[in-house]
Design a protein around this motif. Structure first.
Motif, PDB file in Angstrom:
ATOM      1  N   CYS A  42       0.846  -1.184   0.000  1.00  0.00           N
ATOM      2  CA  CYS A  42       0.000   0.000   0.000  1.00  0.00           C
ATOM      3  C   CYS A  42       0.886   1.240   0.000  1.00  0.00           C
ATOM      4  CB  CYS A  42      -0.906   0.021   1.226  1.00  0.00           C
ATOM      5  SG  CYS A  42      -2.051  -1.375   1.294  1.00  0.00           S
ATOM      6  N   VAL A  43       0.811   2.023  -1.062  1.00  0.00           N
ATOM      7  CA  VAL A  43       1.635   3.220  -1.193  1.00  0.00           C
ATOM      8  C   VAL A  43       0.748   4.440  -0.994  1.00  0.00           C
ATOM      9  CG1 VAL A  43       3.097   4.560  -2.745  1.00  0.00           C
ATOM     10  CG2 VAL A  43       3.194   2.075  -2.804  1.00  0.00           C
ATOM     11  N   GLN A  44       1.151   5.299  -0.091  1.00  0.00           N
ATOM     12  CA  GLN A  44       0.442   6.552   0.169  1.00  0.00           C
ATOM     13  C   GLN A  44       1.393   7.500   0.866  1.00  0.00           C
ATOM     14  OE1 GLN A  44      -1.559   5.576   4.329  1.00  0.00           O
ATOM     15  NE2 GLN A  44      -1.032   7.573   3.728  1.00  0.00           N
ATOM     16  N   SER A  45       1.049   8.738   0.895  1.00  0.00           N
ATOM     17  CA  SER A  45       1.893   9.736   1.535  1.00  0.00           C
ATOM     18  C   SER A  45       1.786   9.600   3.047  1.00  0.00           C
ATOM     19  CB  SER A  45       1.466  11.138   1.107  1.00  0.00           C
ATOM     20  OG  SER A  45       2.283  12.090   1.741  1.00  0.00           O
ATOM     21  N   ILE A  46       2.927   9.736   3.740  1.00  0.00           N
ATOM     22  CA  ILE A  46       2.907   9.690   5.199  1.00  0.00           C
ATOM     23  C   ILE A  46       3.413  11.005   5.777  1.00  0.00           C
ATOM     24  CG2 ILE A  46       5.181   8.678   5.581  1.00  0.00           C
ATOM     25  CD1 ILE A  46       1.979   7.760   7.456  1.00  0.00           C
ATOM     26  N   SER A  47       4.211  11.743   5.009  1.00  0.00           N
ATOM     27  CA  SER A  47       4.739  13.001   5.529  1.00  0.00           C
ATOM     28  C   SER A  47       3.633  14.051   5.557  1.00  0.00           C
ATOM     29  CB  SER A  47       5.912  13.479   4.675  1.00  0.00           C
ATOM     30  OG  SER A  47       5.500  13.645   3.341  1.00  0.00           O
ATOM     31  N   GLY A  48       3.895  15.108   6.297  1.00  0.00           N
ATOM     32  CA  GLY A  48       2.886  16.159   6.444  1.00  0.00           C
ATOM     33  C   GLY A  48       2.027  15.876   7.654  1.00  0.00           C
ATOM     34  N   VAL A 109      -1.730   2.071  -5.055  1.00  0.00           N
ATOM     35  CA  VAL A 109      -1.466   3.479  -4.806  1.00  0.00           C
ATOM     36  C   VAL A 109      -2.782   4.158  -4.455  1.00  0.00           C
ATOM     37  CG1 VAL A 109      -0.533   5.615  -5.760  1.00  0.00           C
ATOM     38  CG2 VAL A 109       0.417   3.411  -6.490  1.00  0.00           C
ATOM     39  N   PHE A 110      -2.792   4.857  -3.309  1.00  0.00           N
ATOM     40  CA  PHE A 110      -4.006   5.508  -2.827  1.00  0.00           C
ATOM     41  C   PHE A 110      -3.829   7.017  -2.804  1.00  0.00           C
ATOM     42  CE2 PHE A 110      -4.227   1.268  -1.053  1.00  0.00           C
ATOM     43  CZ  PHE A 110      -5.560   0.930  -1.223  1.00  0.00           C
ATOM     44  N   GLY A 111      -4.905   7.732  -3.110  1.00  0.00           N
ATOM     45  CA  GLY A 111      -4.907   9.184  -3.048  1.00  0.00           C
ATOM     46  C   GLY A 111      -4.577   9.811  -4.381  1.00  0.00           C
ATOM     47  N   TRP A 134      -4.302   1.710  -9.029  1.00  0.00           N
ATOM     48  CA  TRP A 134      -4.512   3.071  -8.551  1.00  0.00           C
ATOM     49  C   TRP A 134      -5.910   3.209  -7.961  1.00  0.00           C
ATOM     50  CZ3 TRP A 134      -0.497   6.598  -9.205  1.00  0.00           C
ATOM     51  CH2 TRP A 134       0.550   6.162 -10.003  1.00  0.00           C
ATOM     52  N   PHE A 135      -5.988   3.831  -6.781  1.00  0.00           N
ATOM     53  CA  PHE A 135      -7.250   4.025  -6.084  1.00  0.00           C
ATOM     54  C   PHE A 135      -7.368   5.473  -5.630  1.00  0.00           C
ATOM     55  CE2 PHE A 135      -6.080  -0.379  -5.524  1.00  0.00           C
ATOM     56  CZ  PHE A 135      -7.267  -1.076  -5.685  1.00  0.00           C
ATOM     57  N   THR A 136      -8.606   5.963  -5.590  1.00  0.00           N
ATOM     58  CA  THR A 136      -8.849   7.291  -5.025  1.00  0.00           C
ATOM     59  C   THR A 136      -8.822   7.175  -3.505  1.00  0.00           C
ATOM     60  OG1 THR A 136     -11.240   7.008  -4.878  1.00  0.00           O
ATOM     61  CG2 THR A 136     -10.354   7.875  -6.966  1.00  0.00           C
ATOM     62  N   GLN A 137      -8.882   8.322  -2.840  1.00  0.00           N
ATOM     63  CA  GLN A 137      -8.958   8.314  -1.377  1.00  0.00           C
ATOM     64  C   GLN A 137     -10.241   7.658  -0.899  1.00  0.00           C
ATOM     65  OE1 GLN A 137      -8.194  12.354  -0.103  1.00  0.00           O
ATOM     66  NE2 GLN A 137      -6.891  11.575   1.517  1.00  0.00           N
ATOM     67  N   GLY A 143      -7.581   2.678 -12.086  1.00  0.00           N
ATOM     68  CA  GLY A 143      -6.716   2.220 -13.155  1.00  0.00           C
ATOM     69  C   GLY A 143      -5.755   1.141 -12.705  1.00  0.00           C
ATOM     70  N   GLU A 144      -5.132   0.556 -13.698  1.00  0.00           N
ATOM     71  CA  GLU A 144      -4.174  -0.518 -13.458  1.00  0.00           C
ATOM     72  C   GLU A 144      -3.042  -0.352 -14.451  1.00  0.00           C
ATOM     73  OE1 GLU A 144      -4.562  -5.127 -14.171  1.00  0.00           O
ATOM     74  OE2 GLU A 144      -5.894  -4.455 -12.568  1.00  0.00           O
ATOM     75  N   TYR A 145      -1.835  -0.588 -14.003  1.00  0.00           N
ATOM     76  CA  TYR A 145      -0.660  -0.468 -14.851  1.00  0.00           C
ATOM     77  C   TYR A 145       0.176  -1.719 -14.652  1.00  0.00           C
ATOM     78  CZ  TYR A 145       3.925   1.140 -16.391  1.00  0.00           C
ATOM     79  OH  TYR A 145       5.144   1.247 -17.009  1.00  0.00           O
ATOM     80  N   ASP A 146       0.560  -2.375 -15.728  1.00  0.00           N
ATOM     81  CA  ASP A 146       1.452  -3.545 -15.621  1.00  0.00           C
ATOM     82  C   ASP A 146       2.840  -3.157 -16.052  1.00  0.00           C
ATOM     83  OD1 ASP A 146      -0.147  -5.600 -14.622  1.00  0.00           O
ATOM     84  OD2 ASP A 146      -1.089  -5.859 -16.567  1.00  0.00           O
TER      85      ASP A 146
END
Length: 146
Positions: A42-48, A109-111, A134-137, A143-146
């Motif tokens: 699961c990839v998402q931003s953690i900083s901020g 990927v989220f967000g 790829w997923f929205t929040q 979408g999907e990318y291979d």
């Protein structure tokens, strides 16, 4: 399984042995296939806003688990003992992320906003030719990318 090459009277019986061995092999393959769950990084931003982002990471991980994937979300672990504002610790955590990403079969990927760290992880995933989803929040797949 203990398939015997001899029948109950002690005579060599290759036909029965081969048939039972094939059945056992097919059952094992079916069990293995049924038990398979992809590891999804699961990839998402953690900083901020770390607190909000950690809550989102929990939500994204639950979503992945509900979709029969094994969530790999290091963002839930590292902020507990590493300081994201310390550049050396952040780089160490990113290295840990890349190692764990290598254990995954997919990257989720989220967000909508891609941070610098997310872009690096997505780049690593593309280089490794991993499936990227790829997923929205709001947890809608876009979408999907291979």
């Amino acid at each position: 399984m203990g398939v015997d090459k001899f029948n109950h009277e002690g005579y060599y019986d290759p036909t029965t042995y081969e048939a039972l061995t094939n059945i056992h092999r097919e059952e094992m393959a079916a069990d293995k296939k049924a038990a398979y769950l992809p590891h999804g990084g699961c990839v998402q931003s953690i900083s901020g806003d770390v607190e909000t982002n950690v809550m989102n990471a929990k939500r994204y991980s639950r979503f992945a688990a509900q979709k029969n994937a094994i969530p790999v979300t290091p963002y839930l672990l590292y902020p507990q003992f590493m300081d994201d504002s310390n550049e050396a610790e952040r780089e160490m955590a990113m290295h840990f992320n890349y190692v764990l990403l290598g254990k995954c079969t997919e990257v989720w990927v989220f967000g909508g906003v891609i941070s610098r760290g997310m872009a690096r992880e997505i780049g690593v995933a593309k280089k490794r030719r991993m499936k990227i989803r790829w997923f929205t929040q709001d947890l809608k797949e876009v979408g999907e990318y291979d």
